[in-house]
Design a protein around this motif. Sequence first.
Motif, PDB file in Angstrom:
ATOM      1  N   LYS A   6       0.814  -1.211   0.000  1.00  0.00           N
ATOM      2  CA  LYS A   6       0.000   0.000   0.000  1.00  0.00           C
ATOM      3  C   LYS A   6       0.845   1.258   0.000  1.00  0.00           C
ATOM      4  CE  LYS A   6      -4.040  -1.966   0.091  1.00  0.00           C
ATOM      5  NZ  LYS A   6      -4.992  -1.799  -1.039  1.00  0.00           N
ATOM      6  N   ASN A   7       2.118   1.142   0.372  1.00  0.00           N
ATOM      7  CA  ASN A   7       2.969   2.318   0.420  1.00  0.00           C
ATOM      8  C   ASN A   7       3.700   2.553  -0.890  1.00  0.00           C
ATOM      9  OD1 ASN A   7       2.322   2.816   3.162  1.00  0.00           O
ATOM     10  ND2 ASN A   7       3.788   1.239   3.771  1.00  0.00           N
ATOM     11  N   SER A   8       3.370   1.742  -1.888  1.00  0.00           N
ATOM     12  CA  SER A   8       4.136   1.803  -3.114  1.00  0.00           C
ATOM     13  C   SER A   8       3.515   2.714  -4.166  1.00  0.00           C
ATOM     14  CB  SER A   8       4.289   0.402  -3.703  1.00  0.00           C
ATOM     15  OG  SER A   8       3.018  -0.117  -4.038  1.00  0.00           O
ATOM     16  N   LEU A   9       2.453   3.466  -3.815  1.00  0.00           N
ATOM     17  CA  LEU A   9       1.806   4.308  -4.805  1.00  0.00           C
ATOM     18  C   LEU A   9       2.796   5.281  -5.413  1.00  0.00           C
ATOM     19  CD1 LEU A   9      -1.603   5.028  -3.070  1.00  0.00           C
ATOM     20  CD2 LEU A   9      -1.083   3.356  -4.850  1.00  0.00           C
ATOM     21  N   ASP A  10       2.758   5.438  -6.714  1.00  0.00           N
ATOM     22  CA  ASP A  10       3.715   6.250  -7.430  1.00  0.00           C
ATOM     23  C   ASP A  10       2.996   7.410  -8.099  1.00  0.00           C
ATOM     24  OD1 ASP A  10       5.393   6.979  -9.929  1.00  0.00           O
ATOM     25  OD2 ASP A  10       6.738   5.745  -8.703  1.00  0.00           O
ATOM     26  N   PRO A  11       3.619   8.583  -8.121  1.00  0.00           N
ATOM     27  CA  PRO A  11       2.958   9.721  -8.767  1.00  0.00           C
ATOM     28  C   PRO A  11       2.703   9.510 -10.250  1.00  0.00           C
ATOM     29  CG  PRO A  11       5.247  10.219  -8.208  1.00  0.00           C
ATOM     30  CD  PRO A  11       4.899   8.939  -7.515  1.00  0.00           C
ATOM     31  N   HIS A  91       3.592  -1.347 -13.684  1.00  0.00           N
ATOM     32  CA  HIS A  91       3.705  -1.144 -12.242  1.00  0.00           C
ATOM     33  C   HIS A  91       3.300   0.275 -11.860  1.00  0.00           C
ATOM     34  CE1 HIS A  91       7.541  -0.015 -14.044  1.00  0.00           C
ATOM     35  NE2 HIS A  91       7.826   0.714 -12.989  1.00  0.00           N
ATOM     36  N   TYR A  92       3.512   1.250 -12.763  1.00  0.00           N
ATOM     37  CA  TYR A  92       3.023   2.606 -12.509  1.00  0.00           C
ATOM     38  C   TYR A  92       1.499   2.629 -12.532  1.00  0.00           C
ATOM     39  CZ  TYR A  92       7.801   4.228 -13.514  1.00  0.00           C
ATOM     40  OH  TYR A  92       9.152   4.437 -13.502  1.00  0.00           O
ATOM     41  N   THR A  93       0.942   1.987 -13.552  1.00  0.00           N
ATOM     42  CA  THR A  93      -0.517   1.995 -13.741  1.00  0.00           C
ATOM     43  C   THR A  93      -1.240   1.459 -12.516  1.00  0.00           C
ATOM     44  OG1 THR A  93      -0.209   1.661 -16.120  1.00  0.00           O
ATOM     45  CG2 THR A  93      -2.397   1.193 -15.224  1.00  0.00           C
ATOM     46  N   PHE A  94      -0.685   0.414 -11.912  1.00  0.00           N
ATOM     47  CA  PHE A  94      -1.355  -0.230 -10.784  1.00  0.00           C
ATOM     48  C   PHE A  94      -0.728   0.146  -9.441  1.00  0.00           C
ATOM     49  CE2 PHE A  94      -2.637  -2.672 -14.424  1.00  0.00           C
ATOM     50  CZ  PHE A  94      -3.965  -2.986 -14.146  1.00  0.00           C
ATOM     51  N   GLY A  95       0.185   1.122  -9.424  1.00  0.00           N
ATOM     52  CA  GLY A  95       0.765   1.587  -8.178  1.00  0.00           C
ATOM     53  C   GLY A  95       1.548   0.519  -7.440  1.00  0.00           C
ATOM     54  N   GLU A 118      -1.524  -9.002  -6.463  1.00  0.00           N
ATOM     55  CA  GLU A 118      -2.941  -8.676  -6.495  1.00  0.00           C
ATOM     56  C   GLU A 118      -3.094  -7.208  -6.896  1.00  0.00           C
ATOM     57  OE1 GLU A 118      -4.524  -9.497  -2.682  1.00  0.00           O
ATOM     58  OE2 GLU A 118      -4.369 -11.671  -2.895  1.00  0.00           O
ATOM     59  N   THR A 119      -4.256  -6.859  -7.449  1.00  0.00           N
ATOM     60  CA  THR A 119      -4.545  -5.469  -7.793  1.00  0.00           C
ATOM     61  C   THR A 119      -5.845  -5.040  -7.102  1.00  0.00           C
ATOM     62  OG1 THR A 119      -5.943  -5.858  -9.733  1.00  0.00           O
ATOM     63  CG2 THR A 119      -3.567  -5.938 -10.079  1.00  0.00           C
TER      64      THR A 119
END
Length: 232
Positions: A6-11, A91-95, A118-119
């Motif tokens: 959950k902490n991997s969200l990317d701008p 990986h950007y698209t799915f954070g 998982e997404t």
Amino acid sequence: MARKDKNSLDPKRRSLITHLRPKSPIAEQYRTIRTNIQFSSLDQEVRTIVITSTGPGEGKSTTAANLAVVLAQQGKNVLLVDADLRKPTAHYTFGQVNTFGLTNVLTKQSELKAVVLETDVANLSLLTSGPIPPNPAELLASASMDELIQEALQHFDTVVFDTPPVMAVTDAQVLANKADGAVLVVASGKTEKEGAVKAKELLVSAKAKLLGVVLNRKETKQSDYYYYYGKK
């Protein structure tokens, strides 16, 4: 199966319109693509699909991700594989983070089930590219790739591969030869006719089954048709 960080969200994360606005006209168009693919082969179920484009920036990664979403929304257990080992973006698209993925499995460093993520989309899993290798085409052409496809089909109903542009490198041709079918994405106002024809010829020469062509970025005027089905 690995859990999402959950902490991997990317701008750079891009929105998935089919997930966020499933009743929008654009989402309806992706469902039309899904239907057309499913009716494109009456004698053989299409379970492995390669998405490519003529050149870069024509929307093949967006198409691959949204097609995977609408397939999952249909209740199918879907795996989206980022097989663009030169410029991965899923990986950007799915954070997600991209520490481990396809290349780790192909080089026998990881098991498939250990690196599938998982997404947020029900029934949709993601295999990111993993570290960018020096020899993408050789990895995709390897026996390990054949083994990965067979193992994936044991766990998933449909596998969607996001691959590099077919005119740039041979990666898409290599995978299209292994898949049940390929979809070519072209961009309105950008893709030249000669380029699209050449891309089709390259896929055919690789003995790929071309399921169809997606015309992307075509400007349309909102009509009563869209109002009938709802704007959002």
